[in-house]
Design a protein around this motif. Structure first.
Motif, PDB file in Angstrom:
ATOM      1  N   THR A 159       0.838  -1.199   0.000  1.00 55.21           N
ATOM      2  CA  THR A 159       0.000   0.000   0.000  1.00 55.21           C
ATOM      3  C   THR A 159       0.870   1.245   0.000  1.00 55.21           C
ATOM      4  N   VAL A 160       0.339   2.292  -0.615  1.00 52.22           N
ATOM      5  CA  VAL A 160       0.988   3.606  -0.658  1.00 52.22           C
ATOM      6  C   VAL A 160      -0.060   4.628  -0.242  1.00 52.22           C
ATOM      7  N   ALA A 161       0.271   5.493   0.700  1.00 55.47           N
ATOM      8  CA  ALA A 161      -0.694   6.485   1.181  1.00 55.47           C
ATOM      9  C   ALA A 161      -0.098   7.876   1.110  1.00 55.47           C
ATOM     10  N   PHE A 162      -0.923   8.843   0.702  1.00 56.13           N
ATOM     11  CA  PHE A 162      -0.537  10.246   0.597  1.00 56.13           C
ATOM     12  C   PHE A 162      -1.414  11.076   1.535  1.00 56.13           C
ATOM     13  N   GLY A 163      -0.811  11.975   2.317  1.00 59.47           N
ATOM     14  CA  GLY A 163      -1.591  12.837   3.191  1.00 59.47           C
ATOM     15  C   GLY A 163      -0.858  14.109   3.547  1.00 59.47           C
ATOM     16  N   ASP A 164      -1.575  15.022   4.234  1.00 63.48           N
ATOM     17  CA  ASP A 164      -0.972  16.317   4.554  1.00 63.48           C
ATOM     18  C   ASP A 164      -1.241  16.805   5.966  1.00 63.48           C
ATOM     19  N   SER A 165      -2.222  16.223   6.669  1.00 67.28           N
ATOM     20  CA  SER A 165      -2.558  16.753   7.989  1.00 67.28           C
ATOM     21  C   SER A 165      -2.688  15.627   9.001  1.00 67.28           C
ATOM     22  N   MET A 166      -2.861  15.994  10.264  1.00 69.36           N
ATOM     23  CA  MET A 166      -2.821  14.993  11.322  1.00 69.36           C
ATOM     24  C   MET A 166      -3.989  14.015  11.285  1.00 69.36           C
ATOM     25  N   ASN A 167      -5.063  14.330  10.548  1.00 73.26           N
ATOM     26  CA  ASN A 167      -6.104  13.314  10.429  1.00 73.26           C
ATOM     27  C   ASN A 167      -5.698  12.198   9.461  1.00 73.26           C
ATOM     28  N   ASP A 168      -4.516  12.342   8.832  1.00 68.96           N
ATOM     29  CA  ASP A 168      -3.951  11.282   7.996  1.00 68.96           C
ATOM     30  C   ASP A 168      -2.932  10.422   8.751  1.00 68.96           C
ATOM     31  N   TYR A 169      -2.674  10.754   9.991  1.00 66.21           N
ATOM     32  CA  TYR A 169      -1.592  10.098  10.741  1.00 66.21           C
ATOM     33  C   TYR A 169      -1.756   8.582  10.789  1.00 66.21           C
ATOM     34  N   ALA A 170      -2.952   8.105  11.163  1.00 68.16           N
ATOM     35  CA  ALA A 170      -3.158   6.659  11.309  1.00 68.16           C
ATOM     36  C   ALA A 170      -3.003   5.945   9.976  1.00 68.16           C
ATOM     37  N   MET A 171      -3.483   6.556   8.904  1.00 69.93           N
ATOM     38  CA  MET A 171      -3.337   5.969   7.576  1.00 69.93           C
ATOM     39  C   MET A 171      -1.868   5.857   7.188  1.00 69.93           C
ATOM     40  N   SER A 216       4.618   5.497   3.036  1.00 76.78           N
ATOM     41  CA  SER A 216       3.884   6.703   3.433  1.00 76.78           C
ATOM     42  C   SER A 216       4.505   7.924   2.775  1.00 76.78           C
ATOM     43  N   VAL A 217       3.660   8.788   2.214  1.00 77.24           N
ATOM     44  CA  VAL A 217       4.116   9.975   1.498  1.00 77.24           C
ATOM     45  C   VAL A 217       3.454  11.208   2.104  1.00 77.24           C
ATOM     46  N   ALA A 218       4.264  12.129   2.588  1.00 80.43           N
ATOM     47  CA  ALA A 218       3.774  13.413   3.084  1.00 80.43           C
ATOM     48  C   ALA A 218       3.864  14.434   1.962  1.00 80.43           C
ATOM     49  N   MET A 219       2.822  15.199   1.777  1.00 81.56           N
ATOM     50  CA  MET A 219       2.862  16.276   0.804  1.00 81.56           C
ATOM     51  C   MET A 219       3.860  17.340   1.250  1.00 81.56           C
ATOM     52  N   GLY A 220       4.381  18.093   0.289  1.00 81.08           N
ATOM     53  CA  GLY A 220       5.305  19.164   0.646  1.00 81.08           C
ATOM     54  C   GLY A 220       4.690  20.209   1.543  1.00 81.08           C
ATOM     55  N   ASN A 221       3.354  20.339   1.495  1.00 84.11           N
ATOM     56  CA  ASN A 221       2.636  21.289   2.346  1.00 84.11           C
ATOM     57  C   ASN A 221       2.157  20.662   3.649  1.00 84.11           C
ATOM     58  N   ALA A 222       2.575  19.415   3.930  1.00 86.41           N
ATOM     59  CA  ALA A 222       2.126  18.720   5.142  1.00 86.41           C
ATOM     60  C   ALA A 222       2.710  19.370   6.396  1.00 86.41           C
ATOM     61  N   CYS A 223       2.039  19.125   7.511  1.00 80.57           N
ATOM     62  CA  CYS A 223       2.574  19.600   8.785  1.00 80.57           C
ATOM     63  C   CYS A 223       3.864  18.828   9.110  1.00 80.57           C
ATOM     64  N   GLN A 224       4.721  19.447   9.881  1.00 78.31           N
ATOM     65  CA  GLN A 224       6.035  18.860  10.153  1.00 78.31           C
ATOM     66  C   GLN A 224       5.937  17.521  10.864  1.00 78.31           C
ATOM     67  N   LEU A 229       3.882  15.154  10.375  1.00 76.07           N
ATOM     68  CA  LEU A 229       3.713  14.081   9.393  1.00 76.07           C
ATOM     69  C   LEU A 229       4.988  13.837   8.603  1.00 76.07           C
ATOM     70  N   LYS A 230       5.654  14.896   8.219  1.00 77.76           N
ATOM     71  CA  LYS A 230       6.893  14.735   7.438  1.00 77.76           C
ATOM     72  C   LYS A 230       7.904  13.888   8.197  1.00 77.76           C
ATOM     73  N   GLU A 231       7.917  14.029   9.508  1.00 78.07           N
ATOM     74  CA  GLU A 231       8.899  13.308  10.314  1.00 78.07           C
ATOM     75  C   GLU A 231       8.635  11.807  10.391  1.00 78.07           C
ATOM     76  N   ILE A 232       7.397  11.385  10.162  1.00 79.92           N
ATOM     77  CA  ILE A 232       7.093   9.943  10.289  1.00 79.92           C
ATOM     78  C   ILE A 232       6.913   9.264   8.934  1.00 79.92           C
ATOM     79  N   CYS A 233       6.984  10.022   7.844  1.00 81.87           N
ATOM     80  CA  CYS A 233       6.740   9.448   6.527  1.00 81.87           C
ATOM     81  C   CYS A 233       8.035   8.989   5.855  1.00 81.87           C
ATOM     82  N   ASP A 234       7.890   8.047   4.938  1.00 77.76           N
ATOM     83  CA  ASP A 234       9.029   7.534   4.174  1.00 77.76           C
ATOM     84  C   ASP A 234       9.505   8.533   3.130  1.00 77.76           C
TER      85      ASP A 234
END
Length: 288
Positions: free
Chosen positions: A222-234, A241-249, A251-256
């Motif tokens: 699976t591959v998941a894309f998100g930008d905010s903390m309601n995407d954390y569990a996904m 896991s892919v954080a958008m460039g506009n994501a909160c920090q 999320l960026k810290e926990i994404c691949d």
């Protein structure tokens, strides 16, 4: 390459301030499916406020209401509303603490008049796409209804706003054992908070797991894309896991991976880099 299941948040991921994805992102969704991969919306929105134009891009399924409603290939796998008694308990706790709400149900969205006033007058902080979404919905016809029309038959989710210092924290002390509080800070007004409560037993992450079990696909595919903390569990559950460039920090810290931001078609560019869709021709890039 194994077949992948791709899960895409909507606001701040598929779309920015406009109502529809760019030509490149739309082509990426179709292109990934043409390559044999499954593509799913995974959103906090409830079904009535997912636009028909967005659904018509073509998806293999939808995880809606932050994991409380799940459809795959037109089949409903989960439809799990909060019982009305719990909804009323939440509303009572919020209102006693000066927090205003919107109630999201299968029929539509019902908004406190005080919340509507706060949201309409708010100036979104950079990256607060959830607030931008709510403002846009209030000027659209996407299932928005007056609070007094709420039918009291259960709800999927409650969103909230408050300008009262400490109000959200006090509500969390009472409800935090049953709900995760996702708070989107509103920078310019300091104490202003907007966010949502997500039940601990049905979130985007558990939704991804259910879809995988149903389709017989391993979570590692699976591959998941998100930008905010309601995407954390996904993002924590996904194989990649892919954080958008506009994501909160956070999320960026926990994404691949961190890709380009939503305004620069991050979903398209990352899917191409992963080999999950082919690059598109110039005519598609320009929307010609």
């Amino acid at each position: 390459m194994n077949r992948k299941l791709i899960f895409l948040d909507i606001d701040g991921t598929l779309i920015a301030f406009k109502a529809q994805p760019s030509a490149l992102v739309a082509a990426a969704v179709r292109g990934a499916r043409a390559e044999g991969h499954g593509v799913f919306l995974c959103t906090g929105r409830n079904m009535p406020i997912i636009s028909r134009e967005l659904l018509d891009l073509g998806f293999d399924g939808v995880i809606a209401s932050a994991g409380s409603h799940i459809e795959v290939g037109g089949q409903v796998l989960l439809d799990c509303q909060l019982p009305e008694e719990l909804v009323q308990e939440c509303l009572d706790v919020f209102h006693r603490n000066g927090v205003y709400c919107r109630i999201e149900t299968r029929e539509g969205v019902y908004t406190d008049p005080q919340m509507e006033e706060l949201v309409r007058s708010a100036i979104p902080a950079p990256g607060n796409f959830e607030l931008v979404r709510m403002q846009r919905e209030m000027t659209s016809a996407l299932g928005m209804r007056p609070y007094g029309e709420y039918p009291r038959q259960g709800a999927y989710k409650l969103c909230f706003t408050s300008v009262k210092p400490g109000a959200v924290e006090r509500a969390q002390e009472v409800l935090g054992d049953r709900f995760d509080f996702v708070v989107h800070p509103f920078g310019k007004l300091g104490s202003f908070r907007n966010g949502e409560i997500i039940r601990k037993d049905a979130d985007k992450g558990s939704g991804v797991e259910l879809v995988c079990r149903h389709l017989g696909v391993d979570l590692s595919d699976t591959v998941a894309f998100g930008d905010s903390m309601n995407d954390y569990a996904m993002l924590r559950r996904a194989g990649t896991s892919v954080a958008m460039g506009n994501a909160c920090q956070e999320l960026k810290e926990i994404c691949d991976v961190v890709c380009e931001d939503v305004k620069h078609d991050g979903v398209y560019h990352e899917l191409v880099r992963m080999g999950l869709c082919k690059p598109v021709q110039k005519a598609v890039r320009t929307g010609a």
